[in-house]
Design a protein around this motif. Structure first.
Motif, PDB file in Angstrom:
ATOM      1  N   ALA A 227       0.831  -1.206   0.000  1.00 53.76           N
ATOM      2  CA  ALA A 227       0.000   0.000   0.000  1.00 53.76           C
ATOM      3  C   ALA A 227       0.864   1.252   0.000  1.00 53.76           C
ATOM      4  CB  ALA A 227      -0.920   0.001   1.224  1.00 53.76           C
ATOM      5  N   ALA A 228       1.960   1.218   0.753  1.00 54.42           N
ATOM      6  CA  ALA A 228       2.864   2.374   0.792  1.00 54.42           C
ATOM      7  C   ALA A 228       3.534   2.584  -0.558  1.00 54.42           C
ATOM      8  CB  ALA A 228       3.914   2.171   1.885  1.00 54.42           C
ATOM      9  N   LEU A 229       3.923   1.478  -1.199  1.00 56.64           N
ATOM     10  CA  LEU A 229       4.558   1.584  -2.512  1.00 56.64           C
ATOM     11  C   LEU A 229       3.589   2.137  -3.550  1.00 56.64           C
ATOM     12  CD1 LEU A 229       6.528  -1.788  -2.526  1.00 56.64           C
ATOM     13  CD2 LEU A 229       7.538   0.501  -2.539  1.00 56.64           C
ATOM     14  N   GLU A 230       2.374   1.658  -3.507  1.00 57.75           N
ATOM     15  CA  GLU A 230       1.379   2.139  -4.471  1.00 57.75           C
ATOM     16  C   GLU A 230       1.035   3.598  -4.225  1.00 57.75           C
ATOM     17  OE1 GLU A 230      -1.647  -0.734  -3.862  1.00 57.75           O
ATOM     18  OE2 GLU A 230      -0.666  -2.281  -5.087  1.00 57.75           O
ATOM     19  N   ALA A 231       0.964   4.010  -2.953  1.00 55.69           N
ATOM     20  CA  ALA A 231       0.642   5.396  -2.623  1.00 55.69           C
ATOM     21  C   ALA A 231       1.791   6.340  -2.948  1.00 55.69           C
ATOM     22  CB  ALA A 231       0.290   5.507  -1.139  1.00 55.69           C
ATOM     23  N   ALA A 232       3.014   5.782  -3.009  1.00 53.62           N
ATOM     24  CA  ALA A 232       4.187   6.625  -3.251  1.00 53.62           C
ATOM     25  C   ALA A 232       4.254   7.132  -4.681  1.00 53.62           C
ATOM     26  CB  ALA A 232       5.456   5.851  -2.913  1.00 53.62           C
ATOM     27  N   GLY A 233       3.526   6.495  -5.583  1.00 56.46           N
ATOM     28  CA  GLY A 233       3.523   6.955  -6.974  1.00 56.46           C
ATOM     29  C   GLY A 233       4.920   6.954  -7.557  1.00 56.46           C
ATOM     30  N   GLY A 234       5.387   8.121  -7.970  1.00 54.44           N
ATOM     31  CA  GLY A 234       6.698   8.223  -8.614  1.00 54.44           C
ATOM     32  C   GLY A 234       7.841   8.508  -7.679  1.00 54.44           C
ATOM     33  N   GLU A 235       7.614   8.408  -6.346  1.00 55.63           N
ATOM     34  CA  GLU A 235       8.709   8.658  -5.400  1.00 55.63           C
ATOM     35  C   GLU A 235       9.828   7.627  -5.575  1.00 55.63           C
ATOM     36  OE1 GLU A 235       9.127  11.084  -3.379  1.00 55.63           O
ATOM     37  OE2 GLU A 235       7.151  12.008  -3.128  1.00 55.63           O
ATOM     38  N   GLU A 236      11.055   8.029  -5.219  1.00 64.55           N
ATOM     39  CA  GLU A 236      12.196   7.117  -5.292  1.00 64.55           C
ATOM     40  C   GLU A 236      12.025   5.970  -4.299  1.00 64.55           C
ATOM     41  OE1 GLU A 236      15.892   8.841  -4.082  1.00 64.55           O
ATOM     42  OE2 GLU A 236      17.087   7.154  -4.837  1.00 64.55           O
ATOM     43  N   VAL A 237      12.418   4.779  -4.723  1.00 62.90           N
ATOM     44  CA  VAL A 237      12.440   3.604  -3.851  1.00 62.90           C
ATOM     45  C   VAL A 237      13.887   3.118  -3.744  1.00 62.90           C
ATOM     46  CG1 VAL A 237      11.685   1.216  -3.550  1.00 62.90           C
ATOM     47  CG2 VAL A 237      10.091   2.904  -4.448  1.00 62.90           C
ATOM     48  N   VAL A 238      14.328   2.830  -2.539  1.00 58.50           N
ATOM     49  CA  VAL A 238      15.685   2.336  -2.296  1.00 58.50           C
ATOM     50  C   VAL A 238      15.608   0.868  -1.907  1.00 58.50           C
ATOM     51  CG1 VAL A 238      17.743   2.530  -0.843  1.00 58.50           C
ATOM     52  CG2 VAL A 238      16.544   4.595  -1.589  1.00 58.50           C
ATOM     53  N   VAL A 239      16.371   0.029  -2.596  1.00 60.67           N
ATOM     54  CA  VAL A 239      16.448  -1.395  -2.284  1.00 60.67           C
ATOM     55  C   VAL A 239      17.880  -1.708  -1.863  1.00 60.67           C
ATOM     56  CG1 VAL A 239      16.188  -3.752  -3.135  1.00 60.67           C
ATOM     57  CG2 VAL A 239      14.625  -1.961  -3.933  1.00 60.67           C
ATOM     58  N   VAL A 240      18.055  -2.181  -0.644  1.00 61.82           N
ATOM     59  CA  VAL A 240      19.375  -2.569  -0.148  1.00 61.82           C
ATOM     60  C   VAL A 240      19.584  -4.035  -0.498  1.00 61.82           C
ATOM     61  CG1 VAL A 240      20.878  -2.752   1.863  1.00 61.82           C
ATOM     62  CG2 VAL A 240      19.211  -0.893   1.719  1.00 61.82           C
ATOM     63  N   LEU A 241      20.490  -4.297  -1.419  1.00 63.35           N
ATOM     64  CA  LEU A 241      20.742  -5.669  -1.865  1.00 63.35           C
ATOM     65  C   LEU A 241      21.511  -6.429  -0.801  1.00 63.35           C
ATOM     66  CD1 LEU A 241      21.799  -4.865  -5.551  1.00 63.35           C
ATOM     67  CD2 LEU A 241      19.560  -5.653  -4.741  1.00 63.35           C
ATOM     68  N   ASP A 242      21.229  -7.722  -0.697  1.00 67.29           N
ATOM     69  CA  ASP A 242      21.901  -8.542   0.306  1.00 67.29           C
ATOM     70  C   ASP A 242      22.724  -9.635  -0.373  1.00 67.29           C
ATOM     71  OD1 ASP A 242      22.755  -9.690   2.643  1.00 67.29           O
ATOM     72  OD2 ASP A 242      20.777 -10.275   3.359  1.00 67.29           O
ATOM     73  N   ASN A 243      22.095 -10.747  -0.735  1.00 69.60           N
ATOM     74  CA  ASN A 243      22.849 -11.901  -1.216  1.00 69.60           C
ATOM     75  C   ASN A 243      22.723 -12.130  -2.717  1.00 69.60           C
ATOM     76  OD1 ASN A 243      23.675 -13.004   1.487  1.00 69.60           O
ATOM     77  ND2 ASN A 243      21.460 -13.006   1.738  1.00 69.60           N
ATOM     78  N   CYS A 244      23.796 -12.673  -3.291  1.00 72.48           N
ATOM     79  CA  CYS A 244      23.782 -13.076  -4.700  1.00 72.48           C
ATOM     80  C   CYS A 244      22.954 -14.348  -4.870  1.00 72.48           C
ATOM     81  CB  CYS A 244      25.212 -13.329  -5.186  1.00 72.48           C
ATOM     82  SG  CYS A 244      26.150 -11.826  -5.487  1.00 72.48           S
ATOM     83  N   GLY A 245      22.830 -14.775  -6.122  1.00 67.59           N
ATOM     84  CA  GLY A 245      22.101 -16.001  -6.400  1.00 67.59           C
ATOM     85  C   GLY A 245      20.606 -15.759  -6.391  1.00 67.59           C
ATOM     86  N   LEU A 246      19.878 -16.676  -5.784  1.00 71.88           N
ATOM     87  CA  LEU A 246      18.419 -16.615  -5.787  1.00 71.88           C
ATOM     88  C   LEU A 246      17.888 -15.308  -5.227  1.00 71.88           C
ATOM     89  CD1 LEU A 246      15.646 -17.958  -6.163  1.00 71.88           C
ATOM     90  CD2 LEU A 246      15.922 -18.918  -3.875  1.00 71.88           C
ATOM     91  N   GLU A 247      18.501 -14.809  -4.160  1.00 70.97           N
ATOM     92  CA  GLU A 247      17.966 -13.588  -3.551  1.00 70.97           C
ATOM     93  C   GLU A 247      18.102 -12.398  -4.490  1.00 70.97           C
ATOM     94  OE1 GLU A 247      18.106 -10.882   0.503  1.00 70.97           O
ATOM     95  OE2 GLU A 247      19.389 -12.651   0.338  1.00 70.97           O
ATOM     96  N   LEU A 248      19.253 -12.254  -5.149  1.00 68.38           N
ATOM     97  CA  LEU A 248      19.420 -11.147  -6.095  1.00 68.38           C
ATOM     98  C   LEU A 248      18.466 -11.301  -7.273  1.00 68.38           C
ATOM     99  CD1 LEU A 248      20.793  -8.592  -7.047  1.00 68.38           C
ATOM    100  CD2 LEU A 248      22.664  -9.979  -7.976  1.00 68.38           C
ATOM    101  N   VAL A 249      18.290 -12.530  -7.749  1.00 68.66           N
ATOM    102  CA  VAL A 249      17.341 -12.773  -8.838  1.00 68.66           C
ATOM    103  C   VAL A 249      15.940 -12.308  -8.442  1.00 68.66           C
ATOM    104  CG1 VAL A 249      16.136 -14.604 -10.111  1.00 68.66           C
ATOM    105  CG2 VAL A 249      18.631 -14.652  -9.913  1.00 68.66           C
ATOM    106  N   SER A 250      15.490 -12.700  -7.265  1.00 70.17           N
ATOM    107  CA  SER A 250      14.141 -12.333  -6.836  1.00 70.17           C
ATOM    108  C   SER A 250      14.046 -10.840  -6.521  1.00 70.17           C
ATOM    109  CB  SER A 250      13.700 -13.181  -5.636  1.00 70.17           C
ATOM    110  OG  SER A 250      14.645 -13.133  -4.594  1.00 70.17           O
ATOM    111  N   ASP A 251      15.128 -10.247  -6.025  1.00 70.27           N
ATOM    112  CA  ASP A 251      15.138  -8.799  -5.811  1.00 70.27           C
ATOM    113  C   ASP A 251      15.002  -8.052  -7.134  1.00 70.27           C
ATOM    114  OD1 ASP A 251      15.357  -8.972  -3.075  1.00 70.27           O
ATOM    115  OD2 ASP A 251      17.511  -8.599  -3.016  1.00 70.27           O
TER     116      ASP A 251
END
Length: 312
Positions: A227-251
């Motif tokens: 809901a917060a993401l949808e309400a944010a519209g065009g606001e910047e989103v920050v994603v802190v990456l963690d692990n390679c492999g499956l997690e990076l793929v799903s991120d």
């Protein structure tokens, strides 16, 4: 550019004001390996697990005998609980962090656990950087982790997560369960099958799988997050990456969904580690081979959109 890579997951509002209050009571002593005895998690994590991480680096790389000997000496130093040593070329931050510990004669077991965990990778890179030209000592484990995610990614493709209408709850759930693939927890060995780690992902309309995934969590704020993401519209989103492999793929699936569903268009910023650390943590150089792998696995349109976003 709509997608930027720089050195929790949050929506960036127009202005943020934070007030940090001084604690009214003294903070507890930081966790240390010798704090709760040899049966404790912290003791096992340092005395047993950290040397295994060093050994896994030796096993996965064709290092010279001299470098292997230096690394084994480091592993032995940790297992024996020897005093910490100064870094060869510490930054100002590391100088400040280590100075009181070195002055007190703290060891691998008595120094704060969080400091020791990070200190290991500084020491390891000091040994490997020169002989290898700064090559990632964990590259082999990362590549194996990515190859092991093929079946899980095939499931994501067949579930329609990469194309068509964007379902943020499905993408958030997929990104969440990818975190089970963290290699640092197991000294570089896979803890769980990638297909199990992605089990929370379900297709865009697969409510039963999403409900089952939610039942495995202590707290589930997926609805509030979406809901917060949808309400944010065009606001910047920050994603802190963690692990390679499956997690990076799903991120990256989630990042692509965030870019596709935003109106007006939004910017997504990815934060990666500056240097190899914690075995599987993402550094900037891991992104290109992961995008190439996605393309090889049938995710060409997904990889293409992400490349275009990075280059725009």
């Amino acid at each position: 550019p709509p997608l930027a890579l720089t050195m929790l997951f949050c929506v960036m509002p127009a202005a943020v004001s934070l007030v940090c209050k001084t604690p009214s009571r003294p903070l507890p002593r930081p966790l240390a390996a010798d704090g709760d005895g040899e049966a404790s998690f912290t003791y096992d994590s340092v005395q047993r697990r950290l040397p295994l991480i060093v050994e896994s680096v030796i096993d996965k790389n064709s290092y010279s005998e001299a470098l292997q000997a230096d690394l084994r000496s480091l592993a032995g130093e940790i297992a024996a609980g020897e005093p910490l040593k100064p870094l060869a070329a510490p930054s100002a931050e590391w100088e400040d962090a280590l100075a009181p510990l070195l002055a007190a004669g703290d060891t691998w077991l008595s120094a704060p656990w969080f400091v020791v965990e990070n200190y290991l990778y500084k020491r390891m890179l000091e040994l490997t950087d020169g002989p290898t030209g700064g090559a990632d000592p964990f590259a082999a484990q990362k590549a194996e982790s990515l190859d092991g995610a093929a079946a899980a990614f095939a499931d994501m493709l067949s579930a329609g997560l990469t194309e068509g209408e964007v379902s943020l709850p499905s993408l958030v759930s997929t990104a969440l369960w990818g975190n089970l693939a963290d290699l640092s927890l197991s000294a570089g060995a896979a803890l769980i099958a990638p297909t199990d780690a992605s089990a929370g992902g379900g297709g865009a309309g697969d409510a039963s799988k999403l409900a089952d995934a939610g039942g495995k969590m202590l707290a589930d704020d997926t609805g509030e997050l979406c809901a917060a993401l949808e309400a944010a519209g065009g606001e910047e989103v920050v994603v802190v990456l963690d692990n390679c492999g499956l997690e990076l793929v799903s991120d990256l699936l989630l990042v692509d969904g965030l870019l596709r569903c935003a109106s007006p268009p939004r910017r997504v910023t990815l934060h990666a580690k500056a240097r190899p650390v914690f075995v599987s943590d993402v550094v900037e150089a891991d992104l290109a081979p992961t995008l190439a792998w996605l393309e090889e696995q049938g995710g060409g349109p997904l990889a293409g959109r992400l490349r275009d976003a990075l280059a725009d």
